[in-house]
Design a protein around this motif. Sequence first.
Motif, PDB file in Angstrom:
ATOM      1  N   GLN A 118      -8.350  -4.750 -11.468  1.00 52.26           N
ATOM      2  CA  GLN A 118      -9.332  -4.334 -10.451  1.00 52.26           C
ATOM      3  C   GLN A 118      -8.816  -4.611  -9.042  1.00 52.26           C
ATOM      4  O   GLN A 118      -8.297  -5.689  -8.753  1.00 52.26           O
ATOM      5  CB  GLN A 118     -10.648  -5.094 -10.666  1.00 52.26           C
ATOM      6  CG  GLN A 118     -11.697  -4.797  -9.623  1.00 52.26           C
ATOM      7  CD  GLN A 118     -12.937  -5.679  -9.775  1.00 52.26           C
ATOM      8  OE1 GLN A 118     -13.045  -6.490 -10.690  1.00 52.26           O
ATOM      9  NE2 GLN A 118     -13.877  -5.507  -8.862  1.00 52.26           N
ATOM     10  N   PHE A 119      -8.972  -3.607  -8.150  1.00 52.57           N
ATOM     11  CA  PHE A 119      -8.633  -3.770  -6.737  1.00 52.57           C
ATOM     12  C   PHE A 119      -9.626  -4.739  -6.115  1.00 52.57           C
ATOM     13  O   PHE A 119     -10.842  -4.562  -6.221  1.00 52.57           O
ATOM     14  CB  PHE A 119      -8.689  -2.418  -6.015  1.00 52.57           C
ATOM     15  CG  PHE A 119      -8.486  -2.519  -4.526  1.00 52.57           C
ATOM     16  CD1 PHE A 119      -7.228  -2.791  -4.001  1.00 52.57           C
ATOM     17  CD2 PHE A 119      -9.549  -2.343  -3.651  1.00 52.57           C
ATOM     18  CE1 PHE A 119      -7.035  -2.879  -2.623  1.00 52.57           C
ATOM     19  CE2 PHE A 119      -9.366  -2.421  -2.271  1.00 52.57           C
ATOM     20  CZ  PHE A 119      -8.116  -2.696  -1.759  1.00 52.57           C
TER      21      PHE A 119
ATOM     22  N   ASN B  72     -13.265  -7.472  -1.353  1.00 52.45           N
ATOM     23  CA  ASN B  72     -14.535  -6.898  -1.769  1.00 52.45           C
ATOM     24  C   ASN B  72     -15.526  -8.014  -2.056  1.00 52.45           C
ATOM     25  O   ASN B  72     -15.140  -9.096  -2.514  1.00 52.45           O
ATOM     26  CB  ASN B  72     -14.362  -6.058  -3.046  1.00 52.45           C
ATOM     27  CG  ASN B  72     -13.689  -4.742  -2.789  1.00 52.45           C
ATOM     28  OD1 ASN B  72     -14.036  -4.032  -1.855  1.00 52.45           O
ATOM     29  ND2 ASN B  72     -12.724  -4.400  -3.633  1.00 52.45           N
TER      30      ASN B  72
ATOM     31  N   PHE C  34       0.856  -1.178   0.000  1.00 49.74           N
ATOM     32  CA  PHE C  34       0.000   0.000   0.000  1.00 49.74           C
ATOM     33  C   PHE C  34       0.894   1.232   0.000  1.00 49.74           C
ATOM     34  O   PHE C  34       2.051   1.182   0.415  1.00 49.74           O
ATOM     35  CB  PHE C  34      -0.895   0.018   1.248  1.00 49.74           C
ATOM     36  CG  PHE C  34      -2.141  -0.814   1.111  1.00 49.74           C
ATOM     37  CD1 PHE C  34      -3.259  -0.314   0.445  1.00 49.74           C
ATOM     38  CD2 PHE C  34      -2.201  -2.094   1.644  1.00 49.74           C
ATOM     39  CE1 PHE C  34      -4.406  -1.076   0.320  1.00 49.74           C
ATOM     40  CE2 PHE C  34      -3.345  -2.862   1.524  1.00 49.74           C
ATOM     41  CZ  PHE C  34      -4.460  -2.349   0.864  1.00 49.74           C
TER      42      PHE C  34
ATOM     43  N   TYR D 138      -4.815  -7.113  -6.428  1.00 48.47           N
ATOM     44  CA  TYR D 138      -5.447  -6.768  -7.695  1.00 48.47           C
ATOM     45  C   TYR D 138      -5.640  -8.013  -8.539  1.00 48.47           C
ATOM     46  O   TYR D 138      -4.802  -8.920  -8.520  1.00 48.47           O
ATOM     47  CB  TYR D 138      -4.573  -5.785  -8.483  1.00 48.47           C
ATOM     48  CG  TYR D 138      -4.522  -4.425  -7.861  1.00 48.47           C
ATOM     49  CD1 TYR D 138      -5.390  -3.420  -8.266  1.00 48.47           C
ATOM     50  CD2 TYR D 138      -3.622  -4.142  -6.838  1.00 48.47           C
ATOM     51  CE1 TYR D 138      -5.354  -2.166  -7.678  1.00 48.47           C
ATOM     52  CE2 TYR D 138      -3.585  -2.897  -6.247  1.00 48.47           C
ATOM     53  CZ  TYR D 138      -4.459  -1.914  -6.671  1.00 48.47           C
ATOM     54  OH  TYR D 138      -4.421  -0.683  -6.068  1.00 48.47           O
TER      55      TYR D 138
ATOM     56  N   LEU E 294      -9.048   3.267  -1.309  1.00 42.29           N
ATOM     57  CA  LEU E 294      -9.248   1.830  -1.544  1.00 42.29           C
ATOM     58  C   LEU E 294      -9.707   1.147  -0.254  1.00 42.29           C
ATOM     59  O   LEU E 294     -10.632   0.318  -0.265  1.00 42.29           O
ATOM     60  CB  LEU E 294      -7.947   1.178  -2.028  1.00 42.29           C
ATOM     61  CG  LEU E 294      -7.402   1.619  -3.381  1.00 42.29           C
ATOM     62  CD1 LEU E 294      -6.048   0.967  -3.631  1.00 42.29           C
ATOM     63  CD2 LEU E 294      -8.385   1.297  -4.497  1.00 42.29           C
TER      64      LEU E 294
ATOM     65  N   ASP F 121      -3.407   5.417  -0.959  1.00 40.22           N
ATOM     66  CA  ASP F 121      -4.382   4.328  -1.095  1.00 40.22           C
ATOM     67  C   ASP F 121      -5.528   4.359  -0.096  1.00 40.22           C
ATOM     68  O   ASP F 121      -6.289   3.388  -0.001  1.00 40.22           O
ATOM     69  CB  ASP F 121      -3.671   2.978  -0.982  1.00 40.22           C
ATOM     70  CG  ASP F 121      -2.838   2.654  -2.205  1.00 40.22           C
ATOM     71  OD1 ASP F 121      -3.189   3.106  -3.314  1.00 40.22           O
ATOM     72  OD2 ASP F 121      -1.837   1.939  -2.041  1.00 40.22           O
TER      73      ASP F 121
ATOM     74  N   TRP G  97      -7.261  -6.913   0.233  1.00 41.43           N
ATOM     75  CA  TRP G  97      -5.884  -7.086   0.704  1.00 41.43           C
ATOM     76  C   TRP G  97      -5.641  -8.474   1.269  1.00 41.43           C
ATOM     77  O   TRP G  97      -6.567  -9.178   1.655  1.00 41.43           O
ATOM     78  CB  TRP G  97      -5.482  -6.025   1.718  1.00 41.43           C
ATOM     79  CG  TRP G  97      -6.271  -5.910   2.996  1.00 41.43           C
ATOM     80  CD1 TRP G  97      -7.185  -4.957   3.299  1.00 41.43           C
ATOM     81  CD2 TRP G  97      -6.198  -6.754   4.159  1.00 41.43           C
ATOM     82  NE1 TRP G  97      -7.683  -5.159   4.569  1.00 41.43           N
ATOM     83  CE2 TRP G  97      -7.085  -6.248   5.120  1.00 41.43           C
ATOM     84  CE3 TRP G  97      -5.463  -7.893   4.489  1.00 41.43           C
ATOM     85  CZ2 TRP G  97      -7.266  -6.837   6.369  1.00 41.43           C
ATOM     86  CZ3 TRP G  97      -5.650  -8.486   5.739  1.00 41.43           C
ATOM     87  CH2 TRP G  97      -6.540  -7.954   6.657  1.00 41.43           C
TER      88      TRP G  97
ATOM     89  N   ALA H 105      -2.040  -4.693  -0.948  1.00 40.98           N
ATOM     90  CA  ALA H 105      -3.180  -4.480  -1.834  1.00 40.98           C
ATOM     91  C   ALA H 105      -3.211  -5.591  -2.881  1.00 40.98           C
ATOM     92  O   ALA H 105      -2.176  -5.920  -3.473  1.00 40.98           O
ATOM     93  CB  ALA H 105      -3.069  -3.115  -2.509  1.00 40.98           C
TER      94      ALA H 105
END
Length: 185
Positions: free
Chosen positions: A76-77, A99, A15, A70, A22, A19, A80, A68
Amino acid sequence: MDTYLETERLVLRRFTAGDAELLVELDSDPEVMRYITGEPTPRDEIVQLVLPEILAQYATHPGLGTFAAYEKASGQFLGWFGLKPTGEAGTVDVGYRLNRSAWGKGYATEGTRALIDKAFGELGLARVIADTMAVNTKSRRVMVKSGLRFVRVFHEHFDDPLPGTEYGEVEYAIDRGTWQAAALR
């Protein structure tokens, strides 16, 4: 990008001070936070405490930290993954927060396995642990699929307990010898 680790579908990087948004977005979903705090993390807390602690850990514990994640194909994020120090020498705590759009796609297992491999293979650590609420069956399944084994149920005191706290927390772990034996199969 300062890549920490790559898997077939994931890129993990450190990170940066830029950030915060995010993390705010990730921690603002009540379902993501369901088994953690039960509520979104305030933006001020992320900016003033959470992110500075993440950044400081890179310097105080080289090779460890929160990274982080992706999706390699889209950029796309996703959330973590982390390898965090514990109070026990040679032992780290593996964890993740993703997410909701990333749930059910195998990312949690893929990232956790890769971190376990890095902990033993590159970092030379002795033991990897993970814990969650006993009622968090999805995370418990990820732990098992990642090679971790059930160790114990334990109870902690919380001033404002989440629903399910009465069933306790669970710890899973794997040691270096078990990991090596599985790798030889």
